[in-house]
Design a protein around this motif. Structure first.
Motif, short mmCIF file in Angstrom:
data_model
loop_
_atom_site.label_atom_id
_atom_site.label_comp_id
_atom_site.label_asym_id
_atom_site.label_seq_id
_atom_site.Cartn_x
_atom_site.Cartn_y
_atom_site.Cartn_z
N ASP A 35 0.84 -1.19 0.00
CA ASP A 35 0.00 0.00 0.00
C ASP A 35 0.88 1.25 0.00
O ASP A 35 1.99 1.24 0.54
CB ASP A 35 -0.90 0.00 1.23
N VAL A 76 2.75 4.31 1.13
CA VAL A 76 3.17 4.70 2.47
C VAL A 76 3.31 6.21 2.60
O VAL A 76 3.35 6.75 3.72
CB VAL A 76 4.50 4.00 2.84
N PRO A 79 1.21 8.89 1.99
CA PRO A 79 0.19 9.65 2.75
C PRO A 79 0.30 9.45 4.26
O PRO A 79 0.10 10.40 5.03
CB PRO A 79 -1.12 9.10 2.19
N ARG A 80 0.63 8.23 4.69
CA ARG A 80 0.74 7.99 6.13
C ARG A 80 1.93 8.74 6.72
O ARG A 80 1.85 9.30 7.82
CB ARG A 80 0.88 6.48 6.37
N VAL A 81 3.05 8.77 5.98
CA VAL A 81 4.22 9.52 6.45
C VAL A 81 3.92 11.00 6.50
O VAL A 81 4.31 11.72 7.43
CB VAL A 81 5.42 9.23 5.53
N ARG A 132 0.99 12.50 6.96
CA ARG A 132 0.10 12.83 8.09
C ARG A 132 0.83 12.76 9.42
O ARG A 132 0.60 13.57 10.32
CB ARG A 132 -1.10 11.88 8.08
N ALA A 133 1.74 11.78 9.55
CA ALA A 133 2.48 11.64 10.80
C ALA A 133 3.52 12.74 10.99
O ALA A 133 3.99 12.95 12.12
CB ALA A 133 3.16 10.27 10.85
N ASP A 184 7.22 5.99 12.93
CA ASP A 184 6.85 4.57 12.93
C ASP A 184 6.68 4.04 11.50
O ASP A 184 5.73 3.31 11.19
CB ASP A 184 5.56 4.35 13.72
N CYS A 185 7.60 4.41 10.63
CA CYS A 185 7.64 3.87 9.26
C CYS A 185 9.05 3.37 8.97
O CYS A 185 9.72 3.83 8.04
CB CYS A 185 7.23 4.92 8.24
N THR A 235 11.31 2.77 5.43
CA THR A 235 10.86 3.59 4.29
C THR A 235 12.01 4.46 3.81
O THR A 235 12.71 5.09 4.61
CB THR A 235 9.67 4.47 4.71
N ASP A 255 5.65 6.50 -4.88
CA ASP A 255 4.21 6.66 -4.64
C ASP A 255 3.65 7.86 -5.40
O ASP A 255 2.54 7.80 -5.93
CB ASP A 255 3.95 6.82 -3.14
#
Length: 336
Positions: A166, A168, A170-172, A174-175, A275-276, A279, A287
């Motif tokens: 998936d 990664v 967008p998650r990075v 936002r975090a 917490d990635c 990466t 991405d």
């Protein structure tokens, strides 16, 4: 008048033809291609007419012709490797990999199959360790060994179903809202502008045009539109006085410029904080390339966005710089 010997290139060509007994009229043309720049023999020469006369058509028709050599069938495992490499390349293309990376990975994986001489389903970790030892003994450079080892690992992950993942980025993104502004700018430029760390290391405040919404990378020689999120962040930095024209955009601990190696270490620590773990900057850029490809963006513009065009004209230019203003709407729609 210049004296010319009769024992010149034309005489030597006739002598070689006579010694070989060749009746091919193209023999002298072949000799001409070898560097003979003299004139062809006169057609009134009886020896020339006799030796260069083409064979009659009945003799040509009756002349025995050798049967075409039958190509041996490729071994079954080799055909399996061809199919496996083709499917592997298709999945990588859907994953946003550039055409140059696909070319190198296909070549390296095919060499792996030819060397191991086994079916692609039988490749395991022990075979990859064997190939690493072989590459070290072959005398290849460190960069070439890393690329080939990466291709082998990627093929093994693809075969075991671990390649597809998936997004990664967008998650990075936002975090990173809780991180300092330097770290947010770093992650935003990697994902939302497609910049490499070696380009970010030499950026200065004057390279960011806030009113135009463009970042100019002097190292990559391109103008990249900024995402609205990045424009808002830069406006905050300008208001707080943290953005100076000739100061490094992302300074070191004492305010001095940093190099790409330091930024790699910094990015690695940031991924631990959000917490990635594991990466890499290339994952975020890939991405972004996948998202642009889903918007029907031409492949040449994606290569220019990632600075992988290798100097080829694949995007509009403004002087010596690549102008990616046509990607502004698509960059604004990148998933966040």
């Amino acid at each position: 008048m210049r004296w010319r010997s009769r024992f010149g290139p034309a005489w030597r060509a006739r002598r070689r033809q006579r010694a070989s007994g060749c009746r091919d009229p193209g023999f002298l043309r072949t000799e001409r291609s070898r560097g003979w720049s003299g004139s062809l023999p006169s057609p009134h020469d009886p020896w020339c007419r006799e030796r260069t006369m083409p064979l009659p058509s009945p003799l040509l028709a009756a002349a025995p012709s050798a049967p075409p050599a039958a190509e041996p069938d490729a071994p079954r495992f080799q055909q399996n490797w061809v199919r496996a490499v083709a499917a592997f390349g298709e999945d990588l293309a859907r994953g946003g990999y550039s055409s140059y990376t696909l070319r190198d990975y296909r070549t390296d994986v095919m060499r792996l199959g030819l060397y191991l001489d086994i079916a692609p389903e039988s490749v395991g970790e022990e075979h990859l360790a064997q190939m690493e030892v072989f590459l070290a003994m072959e005398g290849l450079g460190q960069q070439a060994r890393r690329r080939r080892t990466s291709a082998y690992r990627k093929f093994l992950d693809w075969r075991n179903g671990r390649l597809l993942r998936d997004p990664v980025a967008p998650r990075v993104l936002r975090a990173s809202d809780v991180l300092p502004w330097c770290d947010r700018v770093l992650i935003g430029l990697v994902y939302l502008a497609g910049l490499r760390l070696v380009e970010i290391a030499v950026l200065e405040g004057r390279d960011l045009k806030r009113r135009k919404g463009v970042v100019t990378t002097r190292y990559g020689q391109r103008h990249v539109p900024l995402h609205p999120r990045m424009i808002g962040l830069l406006n905050e930095l300008k208001t707080s006085g943290s953005l100076a024209p000739y100061a490094p955009l992302i300074p070191g601990p004492q305010g001095f410029p940093v190099n790409a190696r330091t930024l790699h270490s910094r990015f690695h620590r940031l991924m631990h904080r959000v917490d990635c773990v594991g990466t890499k900057p290339e994952d975020l850029r890939r991405d972004a390339a996948i998202a642009l490809a889903h918007m029907n963006t031409p492949d040449g513009l994606i290569k220019a966005f990632l600075c992988k065009d290798k100097g080829r004209i694949t995007a509009p230019r403004k002087g010596r710089m690549v102008d990616l203003e046509c990607l502004r709407d698509r960059i604004g729609k990148l998933p966040m």
